[in-house]
Write a protein that holds these residues in place. Structure first.
Motif, PDB file in Angstrom:
ATOM      1  N   LEU A  88     -95.349 -18.473  -1.668  1.00  0.00           N
ATOM      2  CA  LEU A  88     -94.072 -18.644  -0.973  1.00  0.00           C
ATOM      3  C   LEU A  88     -93.692 -20.121  -0.902  1.00  0.00           C
ATOM      4  CD1 LEU A  88     -91.757 -17.381   0.666  1.00  0.00           C
ATOM      5  CD2 LEU A  88     -93.175 -17.714   2.689  1.00  0.00           C
ATOM      6  N   TRP A  89     -94.625 -20.976  -0.509  1.00  0.00           N
ATOM      7  CA  TRP A  89     -94.334 -22.404  -0.415  1.00  0.00           C
ATOM      8  C   TRP A  89     -94.053 -23.015  -1.777  1.00  0.00           C
ATOM      9  CZ3 TRP A  89     -92.499 -24.652   3.533  1.00  0.00           C
ATOM     10  CH2 TRP A  89     -92.829 -24.209   4.810  1.00  0.00           C
ATOM     11  N   LEU A  90     -94.754 -22.560  -2.800  1.00  0.00           N
ATOM     12  CA  LEU A  90     -94.487 -23.049  -4.146  1.00  0.00           C
ATOM     13  C   LEU A  90     -93.084 -22.658  -4.590  1.00  0.00           C
ATOM     14  CD1 LEU A  90     -95.578 -24.462  -6.649  1.00  0.00           C
ATOM     15  CD2 LEU A  90     -96.519 -22.291  -7.387  1.00  0.00           C
ATOM     16  N   GLY A  91     -92.666 -21.424  -4.308  1.00  0.00           N
ATOM     17  CA  GLY A  91     -91.322 -20.972  -4.635  1.00  0.00           C
ATOM     18  C   GLY A  91     -90.260 -21.752  -3.877  1.00  0.00           C
ATOM     19  N   VAL A  92     -90.498 -22.015  -2.596  1.00  0.00           N
ATOM     20  CA  VAL A  92     -89.545 -22.795  -1.796  1.00  0.00           C
ATOM     21  C   VAL A  92     -89.434 -24.209  -2.351  1.00  0.00           C
ATOM     22  CG1 VAL A  92     -89.215 -23.853   0.479  1.00  0.00           C
ATOM     23  CG2 VAL A  92     -89.805 -21.433   0.297  1.00  0.00           C
ATOM     24  N   PHE A  93     -90.554 -24.808  -2.725  1.00  0.00           N
ATOM     25  CA  PHE A  93     -90.564 -26.152  -3.278  1.00  0.00           C
ATOM     26  C   PHE A  93     -89.796 -26.210  -4.599  1.00  0.00           C
ATOM     27  CE2 PHE A  93     -92.644 -29.417  -5.916  1.00  0.00           C
ATOM     28  CZ  PHE A  93     -92.348 -30.528  -5.144  1.00  0.00           C
ATOM     29  N   LEU A  94     -90.019 -25.230  -5.475  1.00  0.00           N
ATOM     30  CA  LEU A  94     -89.321 -25.206  -6.765  1.00  0.00           C
ATOM     31  C   LEU A  94     -87.820 -24.987  -6.590  1.00  0.00           C
ATOM     32  CD1 LEU A  94     -91.849 -23.224  -8.961  1.00  0.00           C
ATOM     33  CD2 LEU A  94     -91.287 -25.647  -9.104  1.00  0.00           C
ATOM     34  N   LEU A  95     -87.439 -24.059  -5.741  1.00  0.00           N
ATOM     35  CA  LEU A  95     -86.013 -23.817  -5.500  1.00  0.00           C
ATOM     36  C   LEU A  95     -85.342 -25.023  -4.856  1.00  0.00           C
ATOM     37  CD1 LEU A  95     -85.966 -20.104  -4.327  1.00  0.00           C
ATOM     38  CD2 LEU A  95     -85.122 -21.048  -6.476  1.00  0.00           C
ATOM     39  N   GLY A  96     -86.039 -25.684  -3.948  1.00  0.00           N
ATOM     40  CA  GLY A  96     -85.487 -26.894  -3.329  1.00  0.00           C
ATOM     41  C   GLY A  96     -85.291 -27.999  -4.355  1.00  0.00           C
ATOM     42  N   GLY A  97     -86.242 -28.142  -5.258  1.00  0.00           N
ATOM     43  CA  GLY A  97     -86.108 -29.140  -6.317  1.00  0.00           C
ATOM     44  C   GLY A  97     -84.955 -28.831  -7.252  1.00  0.00           C
ATOM     45  N   MET A  98     -84.772 -27.561  -7.565  1.00  0.00           N
ATOM     46  CA  MET A  98     -83.659 -27.166  -8.429  1.00  0.00           C
ATOM     47  C   MET A  98     -82.322 -27.420  -7.734  1.00  0.00           C
ATOM     48  SD  MET A  98     -85.150 -23.677 -10.154  1.00  0.00           S
ATOM     49  CE  MET A  98     -83.574 -23.191 -10.770  1.00  0.00           C
TER      50      MET A  98
END
Length: 47
Positions: free
Chosen positions: A7-17
């Motif tokens: 979940l945190w990895l997905g949030v981090f990737l979406l935030g970066g995008m």
């Protein structure tokens, strides 16, 4: 990988995008998407 890490990895990737879209537009993601498909095809060849 636990659900919390995923979940945190997905949030981090979406935030970066979203940050990339806001600052530079969508051209970078299109380029990276094309390169990712080329990499996947190359890796599938060696499989």
């Amino acid at each position: 990988m636990t659900n919390q890490i995923a979940l945190w990895l997905g949030v981090f990737l979406l935030g970066g995008m979203m940050l990339d879209f806001a600052m530079f537009g969508t051209e970078h993601m299109l380029f990276l998407g094309k390169k990712m498909f080329e990499l996947l095809e190359w890796m599938a060849f060696w499989r």
